[in-house]
Design a protein around this motif. Structure first.
Motif, PDB file in Angstrom:
ATOM      1  N   CYS A 138      43.598 115.397  93.322  1.00 38.28           N
ATOM      2  CA  CYS A 138      42.229 115.904  93.137  1.00 38.28           C
ATOM      3  C   CYS A 138      42.263 117.415  93.241  1.00 38.28           C
ATOM      4  O   CYS A 138      42.918 117.969  94.129  1.00 38.28           O
ATOM      5  N   GLU A 169      42.607 113.998  88.802  1.00 36.49           N
ATOM      6  CA  GLU A 169      43.445 114.257  87.638  1.00 36.49           C
ATOM      7  C   GLU A 169      44.619 113.281  87.644  1.00 36.49           C
ATOM      8  O   GLU A 169      45.200 113.025  88.692  1.00 36.49           O
ATOM      9  N   ARG A 190      41.476 113.291  82.921  1.00 36.58           N
ATOM     10  CA  ARG A 190      40.570 113.173  84.076  1.00 36.58           C
ATOM     11  C   ARG A 190      40.023 111.750  84.079  1.00 36.58           C
ATOM     12  O   ARG A 190      39.299 111.370  83.144  1.00 36.58           O
ATOM     13  N   GLN A 242      38.124 120.452  89.911  1.00 37.23           N
ATOM     14  CA  GLN A 242      37.401 119.792  88.809  1.00 37.23           C
ATOM     15  C   GLN A 242      37.269 118.282  89.016  1.00 37.23           C
ATOM     16  O   GLN A 242      36.634 117.608  88.219  1.00 37.23           O
ATOM     17  N   THR A 251      37.803 108.443  84.547  1.00 38.32           N
ATOM     18  CA  THR A 251      36.351 108.227  84.619  1.00 38.32           C
ATOM     19  C   THR A 251      36.007 106.841  85.167  1.00 38.32           C
ATOM     20  O   THR A 251      34.895 106.624  85.636  1.00 38.32           O
TER      21      THR A 251
END
Lengths: 323, 135
Positions: free
Chosen positions: A179, A185, A239, A182, A241
């Motif tokens: 992490c 990841e 990234r 943003q 979701t």
């Protein structure tokens, strides 16, 4: 003799005078063909043949099917069933000394070196700030589901199915997670799938998988290069979701999709991670997963035995991911 | 592995050294590295456990809960008993300063929920936490 490989954020050097040991270590490391930009942390695997066999430790740090690991503040000590052992040197666990019984070297039964390499790599990845996750991940149009299931749970097959419909993959079972500012990841480590020969029944383009080298002595799966059959379908990072919890059921037709309760997202992802019984190492793993799931949605899917015969079987899942 | 069937209010208790905590958006999770069970805590439960991370007594955490608006209904004591029954506490030396924060929002009875299944104790490999299949 020294030979260097890259495995994610690590640059691994093999030092050994034993050709068969070098070949096995190199074969294991060569799987990690994902592209990374530096900087790299250096790891050394120094191996030698020894007359005796190591006695298995009790596995207080980590217990695996073929390997038990203990750890003290200054050293990690791993032993395998065949009598090989490995010890870390230095606080950063970047130098590993492997001893393989001469009898094992002579027999060329060196599969358990894979376990020792895996231990050294996971330690190195964690030290570099990444959490190794045993899950699949795909990305398309900014949507990136992490597909969670146990070994043999169908991660590779659904990943292949989604790749055929335009998704790109970060891998079918080995990912790194961290992490940053943003958010979470993911990074890819390798672009080889572990496919069961039966996959050909649904996806004929994979060909006769029995002609490929086996993944391990544990399964019938074969190592299969994704981009050889489906060009330009790999992705180096994304990234995430969604977390998708997946299971198979002979009672289901097609693929059934439902929301995964918010409270289930954290345990679903956590169950995909091997966590050593060491507080100092477990804490950052938990913390990373906790931070990651804060921004992720959850889906639960149940895949029927012959779901992939239906060319439209993924449409409900894709709609749910895009909602 | 319980501290005692009826631990004293004034006994200093701490979270076992091989129990790891992490904060979630709606509470926290404890992972027992020995049993591999993990536990979900609501925000009130987490605020109490934070006291035990530093070492505390049942009397102290009850007083803390009352200061946060908890009624005197035995819920805090029952929560501490649950922590003890799950083997998450051990007796410890004198408490250190706690970083525990007051519970945001309205106090709710502290809860702890153990996940039905522990994480696997024997894994396929250092990367794969699945149950090993027969070779």
């Amino acid at each position: 003799m020294s030979e260097a490989f890259h495995a994610g954020p690590l640059r691994v050097r093999i030092e050994t005078a034993e050709p068969s040991v070098r070949e096995k270590l190199a074969e294991t490391l060569a799987l990690y063909d994902g592209t990374w930009e530096g900087p790299f942390d250096d790891v050394v695997l120094e191996a030698r043949a020894v007359p005796g066999s190591a006695t298995m430790v009790d596995g207080a740090y980590l217990r695996c099917a073929r390997m038990s690991v203990n750890a003290t503040a200054g050293e990690v000590h791993a032993t395998t069933r065949c009598g090989a052992q490995m010890r870390s040197r230095g606080e950063q666990r970047q130098h590993w000394a492997i001893e393989v019984p001469e009898t094992v070297v002579a027999s060329a039964q060196l599969e358990e070196l894979e376990d020792l390499v895996g231990l050294a790599l996971t330690a190195g990845w964690r030290y570099a700030g990444w959490v190794p996750v045993h899950a699949a991940a795909l990305v398309r149009g900014g949507i990136c589901p992490i597909v969670c299931a146990g070994s043999g749970g169908g991660k590779s097959t659904i990943t292949a199915a989604l790749v055929r419909t335009g998704w790109r993959t970060l891998g079918d079972d080995k990912l790194l997670l961290r992490c940053d500012a943003q958010g979470p990841e993911l990074r890819a480590l390798l672009h080889t799938f572990n496919l069961h020969p039966r996959t050909r029944e649904w996806f004929p383009e994979v060909g006769d998988l029995t002609l490929l080298p086996p993944y391990s002595s544990w399964t019938e799966k074969r190592k299969f290069r994704v981009d050889r059959t489906w060009p330009k379908t790999t992705a180096p990072h994304a990234r995430p979701t969604h977390v998708v919890r997946m299971r198979r059921s002979s009672a289901t037709r097609g693929i059934a999709v439902s929301e995964l309760a918010r409270a289930e997202i954290f345990p679903t992802l956590l169950k995909q991670i091997a966590i050593p019984s060491d507080r100092a190492e477990a804490a950052p793993i938990l913390s990373t997963v906790a931070r990651a799931v804060g921004s992720l949605r959850g889906l639960d899917i149940v895949v029927g035995d012959d779901a992939y015969r239906d060319g439209d079987c993924l449409s409900e899942l894709e709609r749910a991911l895009e909602r | 592995m319980r501290v005692s069937p009826d631990f004293e209010d004034t006994a200093t208790l701490g979270l076992r050294s091989d129990v790891v905590a992490t904060v979630l958006e709606d509470g926290a999770v404890l992972l027992d590295l020995q049993t591999k069970y993990f536990y979900a805590l609501n925000p009130s439960g987490w605020s109490i456990v934070q006291h035990f991370e530093a070492g505390s007594t049942t009397a102290t955490v009850e007083a803390f809960a009352r200061s946060c608006g908890a009624p005197d209904d035995g819920a805090v004591r029952a929560f501490v008993s649950a922590l003890d029954a799950y083997g998450l506490l051990e007796t410890t030396s004198a408490p250190t300063d706690s970083d525990a924060q007051a519970v945001p929002g309205t106090w709710a009875a502290p809860t702890i929920e153990r996940q039905p299944e522990p994480l696997q104790r024997v894994l396929v490999s250092a990367f794969d936490p699945s149950i090993p299949l027969a070779e």
